[in-house]
Design a protein around this motif. Sequence first.
Motif, mmCIF file in Angstrom:
data_model
loop_
_atom_site.group_PDB
_atom_site.id
_atom_site.type_symbol
_atom_site.label_atom_id
_atom_site.label_comp_id
_atom_site.label_asym_id
_atom_site.label_seq_id
_atom_site.Cartn_x
_atom_site.Cartn_y
_atom_site.Cartn_z
ATOM 1 N N ASN A 127 0.827 -1.207 0.000
ATOM 2 C CA ASN A 127 0.000 0.000 0.000
ATOM 3 C C ASN A 127 0.863 1.259 0.000
ATOM 4 O OD1 ASN A 127 -2.539 -1.397 0.186
ATOM 5 N ND2 ASN A 127 -2.062 -1.828 2.336
ATOM 6 N N GLY A 128 2.012 1.166 -0.651
ATOM 7 C CA GLY A 128 2.952 2.281 -0.639
ATOM 8 C C GLY A 128 2.388 3.570 -1.197
ATOM 9 N N ASP A 129 1.441 3.471 -2.123
ATOM 10 C CA ASP A 129 0.855 4.678 -2.708
ATOM 11 C C ASP A 129 -0.137 5.348 -1.772
ATOM 12 O OD1 ASP A 129 -0.864 2.480 -2.887
ATOM 13 O OD2 ASP A 129 -1.906 3.280 -4.640
ATOM 14 N N ARG A 130 -0.402 4.723 -0.605
ATOM 15 C CA ARG A 130 -1.340 5.314 0.353
ATOM 16 C C ARG A 130 -0.683 5.649 1.696
ATOM 17 N NH1 ARG A 130 -5.917 2.396 1.967
ATOM 18 N NH2 ARG A 130 -5.117 0.337 1.417
ATOM 19 N N ILE A 131 0.632 5.436 1.799
ATOM 20 C CA ILE A 131 1.356 5.731 3.041
ATOM 21 C C ILE A 131 2.094 7.054 2.884
ATOM 22 C CG2 ILE A 131 3.057 4.914 4.700
ATOM 23 C CD1 ILE A 131 2.544 2.082 3.706
ATOM 24 N N GLU A 162 -10.339 13.637 13.373
ATOM 25 C CA GLU A 162 -10.940 14.744 12.645
ATOM 26 C C GLU A 162 -10.811 14.659 11.133
ATOM 27 O OE1 GLU A 162 -9.922 18.575 14.117
ATOM 28 O OE2 GLU A 162 -10.216 18.033 16.225
ATOM 29 N N TYR A 163 -10.160 13.619 10.626
ATOM 30 C CA TYR A 163 -9.964 13.521 9.175
ATOM 31 C C TYR A 163 -10.436 12.151 8.697
ATOM 32 C CZ TYR A 163 -7.295 17.780 9.724
ATOM 33 O OH TYR A 163 -6.920 19.070 10.006
ATOM 34 N N PRO A 164 -11.655 12.071 8.177
ATOM 35 C CA PRO A 164 -12.191 10.761 7.756
ATOM 36 C C PRO A 164 -11.439 10.143 6.582
ATOM 37 C CG PRO A 164 -13.642 12.575 7.103
ATOM 38 C CD PRO A 164 -12.624 13.161 8.021
ATOM 39 N N GLU A 165 -10.681 10.963 5.818
ATOM 40 C CA GLU A 165 -9.913 10.417 4.697
ATOM 41 C C GLU A 165 -8.762 9.535 5.171
ATOM 42 O OE1 GLU A 165 -10.863 14.782 3.646
ATOM 43 O OE2 GLU A 165 -10.319 13.594 5.411
ATOM 44 N N ILE A 166 -8.375 9.709 6.433
ATOM 45 C CA ILE A 166 -7.223 8.987 6.968
ATOM 46 C C ILE A 166 -7.697 7.690 7.607
ATOM 47 C CG2 ILE A 166 -5.317 9.072 8.610
ATOM 48 C CD1 ILE A 166 -5.217 12.088 8.192
ATOM 49 N N GLU A 167 -7.136 6.594 7.163
ATOM 50 C CA GLU A 167 -7.530 5.257 7.612
ATOM 51 C C GLU A 167 -6.784 4.837 8.871
ATOM 52 O OE1 GLU A 167 -8.845 2.000 4.509
ATOM 53 O OE2 GLU A 167 -6.700 1.842 4.903
ATOM 54 N N LYS A 168 -5.464 5.106 8.903
ATOM 55 C CA LYS A 168 -4.632 4.703 10.040
ATOM 56 C C LYS A 168 -3.614 5.800 10.321
ATOM 57 C CE LYS A 168 -4.996 -0.081 8.469
ATOM 58 N NZ LYS A 168 -4.283 -1.170 7.784
ATOM 59 N N TYR A 304 2.854 9.350 10.694
ATOM 60 C CA TYR A 304 2.649 8.603 9.455
ATOM 61 C C TYR A 304 1.175 8.242 9.338
ATOM 62 C CZ TYR A 304 7.694 8.157 9.228
ATOM 63 O OH TYR A 304 9.040 8.432 9.161
ATOM 64 N N ILE A 305 0.669 8.312 8.118
ATOM 65 C CA ILE A 305 -0.737 7.994 7.910
ATOM 66 C C ILE A 305 -0.890 7.056 6.719
ATOM 67 C CG2 ILE A 305 -1.485 10.219 8.840
ATOM 68 C CD1 ILE A 305 -2.079 11.083 5.939
ATOM 69 N N GLN A 306 -1.985 6.326 6.734
ATOM 70 C CA GLN A 306 -2.411 5.557 5.562
ATOM 71 C C GLN A 306 -3.794 6.057 5.191
ATOM 72 O OE1 GLN A 306 -1.698 1.249 5.354
ATOM 73 N NE2 GLN A 306 -3.808 0.993 4.643
ATOM 74 N N VAL A 307 -3.904 6.633 3.997
ATOM 75 C CA VAL A 307 -5.174 7.227 3.579
ATOM 76 C C VAL A 307 -6.051 6.169 2.913
ATOM 77 C CG1 VAL A 307 -4.130 9.492 3.303
ATOM 78 C CG2 VAL A 307 -4.248 7.949 1.340
ATOM 79 N N LYS A 308 -7.317 6.487 2.799
ATOM 80 C CA LYS A 308 -8.240 5.603 2.105
ATOM 81 C C LYS A 308 -7.978 5.672 0.594
ATOM 82 C CE LYS A 308 -11.837 6.025 5.618
ATOM 83 N NZ LYS A 308 -13.203 6.504 5.939
ATOM 84 N N PRO A 309 -8.344 4.619 -0.147
ATOM 85 C CA PRO A 309 -8.131 4.646 -1.599
ATOM 86 C C PRO A 309 -8.825 5.844 -2.242
ATOM 87 C CG PRO A 309 -8.698 2.430 -0.862
ATOM 88 C CD PRO A 309 -8.905 3.330 0.315
ATOM 89 N N ASP A 310 -8.176 6.368 -3.293
ATOM 90 C CA ASP A 310 -8.720 7.471 -4.103
ATOM 91 C C ASP A 310 -8.851 8.774 -3.313
ATOM 92 O OD1 ASP A 310 -9.003 5.704 -6.287
ATOM 93 O OD2 ASP A 310 -10.947 5.036 -5.513
ATOM 94 N N THR A 311 -8.059 8.936 -2.274
ATOM 95 C CA THR A 311 -8.082 10.194 -1.518
ATOM 96 C C THR A 311 -7.388 11.293 -2.310
ATOM 97 O OG1 THR A 311 -8.089 9.053 0.609
ATOM 98 C CG2 THR A 311 -7.308 11.326 0.606
ATOM 99 N N ASP A 312 -7.986 12.473 -2.320
ATOM 100 C CA ASP A 312 -7.395 13.643 -2.971
ATOM 101 C C ASP A 312 -6.363 14.242 -2.009
ATOM 102 O OD1 ASP A 312 -6.737 16.097 -4.072
ATOM 103 O OD2 ASP A 312 -8.750 16.476 -4.831
ATOM 104 N N ILE A 313 -5.101 13.996 -2.267
ATOM 105 C CA ILE A 313 -4.042 14.411 -1.337
ATOM 106 C C ILE A 313 -3.938 15.929 -1.258
ATOM 107 C CG2 ILE A 313 -1.568 14.287 -0.843
ATOM 108 C CD1 ILE A 313 -3.118 11.697 -0.346
#
Length: 882
Positions: A127-131, A162-168, A304-313
């Motif tokens: 999941n490197g593209d989301r870390i 406070e940020y629902p786009e962030i998964e972990k 460090y964060i892992q965002v949900k798929p298709d998140t607009d960075i």
Amino acid sequence: MPQPPKYLLQFFRWFCHPDYAEDIEGDLHEKYEHYSLSHSKRKADWLFFWSVLSLFRPSLMRPISIFKNLNHLFMLRQNLKIGYRNLLKDKGYSAIKIGGFAIGIAAFLLILLFVQNELSYDQHYQNGDRIYRLLHNSTNPEYQIKRWTNFQAPVGKLLKEEYPEIEKVGRLIIRDWYLAGDNQFRRSDQKQNNYEDGFAYADPELLDIFEIPMVYGTQKDALSSPYSIVLSKSKAEKYFPGENPVGKTIVLNDYSKQPFTVGGVMKDFPPTSTLDFNFLITLTDVEFWDGEQTSWCCNNYEAYIQVKPDTDISALEQKLLAIRDNYMIPYHVNQKTHYDEILKKHRTFSLQPMGDIYLSSDVGDDFKHSSFNIVHLFGVIAVFILLLACINFINLFTAKSANRAKEVGVRKVVGSFRSDLIKQFLSESILYSSISVILGAMLASIILPYFNQLSGKNLELPLTVWWLAPALAGLAFLIGLLAGAYPAFYLSTFKPINVLKGNLSLGAKNSSLRNGMVIFQFTISIILVVSALVVYSQMQFILNKEVGFDKEKMLLIRGAGTLGEKTDAFKAELQRLPMVKGVTNSSYLPIAGTLRNGNSFTIEGRQQIDKGVGGQAWWVADNYIPTMKINLLKGRNFSSEMAGDTATCIINQKMAEKLGLDNPVGSQIRNWRAWNVIGVVEDFHFEDMKWEIRPLVMFRGRGAAAIVVAKLKGGDLNKSIAAVNDVWDQFMPNQPLRYSFMDEDYAGMYQEVNRTKNVFATCAGLAILIACLGLLGLSTFMAEQRSKEISIRKVLGASIGNLFGLLTANYLKLIGISLVIGIPISWYLMQNWLEDYTYRIPIVWWFFVGAGAVVAVIALLTVSQQALKLAFSNPTQFLKGE
């Protein structure tokens, strides 16, 4: 009339001999017409099928092409045999041609391995593209570092809630702080301590974010309990061989009152990972001081964060500004630090992809980094080395092929077609280039250990990967085609009568392309030599520059923090040794790898008016300044005899300048409390030379510190270290002495520069070697071409000096042209490289003159052997045609 089935006709045309096909096909059409008149369409098609099938016999079949293919193979074998004989016919010339190309191939392969290794860092995450890693960005012109990683403790909880786009979300501490960094380590059931590094604090979620595979325990539970620790597999095998250590306890720094429980064992991080920890200490329920986990005062954590798929960075980065506006700025407004205005004006946040961390050398963090500029530079050098080798090979092959014009004429007279001649020359050039590539790969494997030393890597040739052999074969084929193109397509057009009459004179008249290639080779050589000289001089400048403190014969005793209350007694015993000149201690030293502590300072009473001045805040012992030989310009040093010195500080010139203090001694400055300035020291370098000297404040520290510094008088260093070790054993019998020398650690700060210097020097040597091999081959060829001319000149009275000048003048002219082209290019490249350093050398004229002289002398020595040999030869030998 109905037509026969097309697929049956196509089958017939495929197998039937061309000489019979047309007549037989006409008969088949007549048969089908007859069948159609007498039978149904289906029956007619069936009868036609049997008619076609009855013709499928050897007497009517077309010739099998295998014999033609065998003939091609036979011709190829003959061409390769002729090429091999030509190779042996002139062994010296062939060795130069093949050897130069092989050296270039070897260098190209090794540098390519290095570049590939550098680019492969942190590319192993599924999941490197989301870390991502959270970064501060600053546009403040007073900040030397524009991006950095450390955040306050509450940022982790805030990002999660406070940020629902962030998964972990997970926080990490890797700098030398509390137990992060290095420690003394032992099992709780043993007494002997061992030094270990690679400790970091981590939230439990990081095991999942970083996709760390577990050998024992689970990602979910390994760091979930307070005072738990995760070991790497190699460390678990070292301390718990053949055991599952989960649940066992260990002790750090001999503090047995609070042991740590092993919660899991993780696999070792791969070699191409920026993360390289042996121990992860949990952050569960950790609070380093009261209220630390809810305070926005101190920046100690990477997030460090892992965002949900298709998140607009980009959109998420804009939303992150709420952290600044809703938490950071209100904190500083409440504290009345005046820092809120700087935050609002200059501070933003960004998310850095995990795969970009290793090559981002401009980010302020504690990881080991390379630089994209260095990788790019190595890649360019690899291409240049390969180009030099290819040009050298093509140049020599085309030059020597000019002697084969008569061979072309004779072959045409006896019946050779032009296509046969083209195949002959291309086969030979591909044979030579293939031998070079094979030798180059073998040479690369032989010198790989040296290259690993040079680059600081542990590289291996990927002999088992599928793409290596096809890539090398493709390279050999391509260079062979380019090298053989001139003789194959140019010489094969000659009319035999003109060649055999001697009306064609080749070589000297067709030298424009070869001269251009020689100029290119020596231009690259000059650029590399100039670069090597500049990098070497900058390195020497850094290592020998007056840095404002004494780094010679400074013995650093590391891990001294475990001495605790015994620190002063240990220092006193060291001071009694006759070979020790002075002793001090601190966790803050002017070399990389020691503690740093940023603070904001104002003049007392003006904190509501003035903006804070960012600077370093160091805790040092009383005798730190005299032992380190830091120049005290004004005021006095700390003194243990003066009770009021607990609230005093000493500042450097830069801090006095930034605060606007003309007479600093006696003034008061403030960070979290007020301090009396009792002295000013001369500015000294405590960071990399790439940065300007920053403001610094030193406070008087007591008791234990991470490092004890002993200034040695000289003499036998081994005896001095043995004496220090004896004293250490008296105080810490279960902990081995660990030491280093400050001058070596200082030099270690510039490993990247030193590596760049070594690479430039090696590549410059290779470039000159390859170019001179080509020059040797060309000079040998030109000596053969001009042998009769020189003999005639000699008979007519030309002196040896005149003949020598005649044979070498052209090469010196080419080197002069190369120097004119190479000087501005090398100046531009090195000027850009030096801009990274605030303290740097000027680029002076002798760099270019020296490079030109080196290249000219080597080139002249290369060609002089053939020139002198021809000049001293007997003219009759060539005039008789012998």
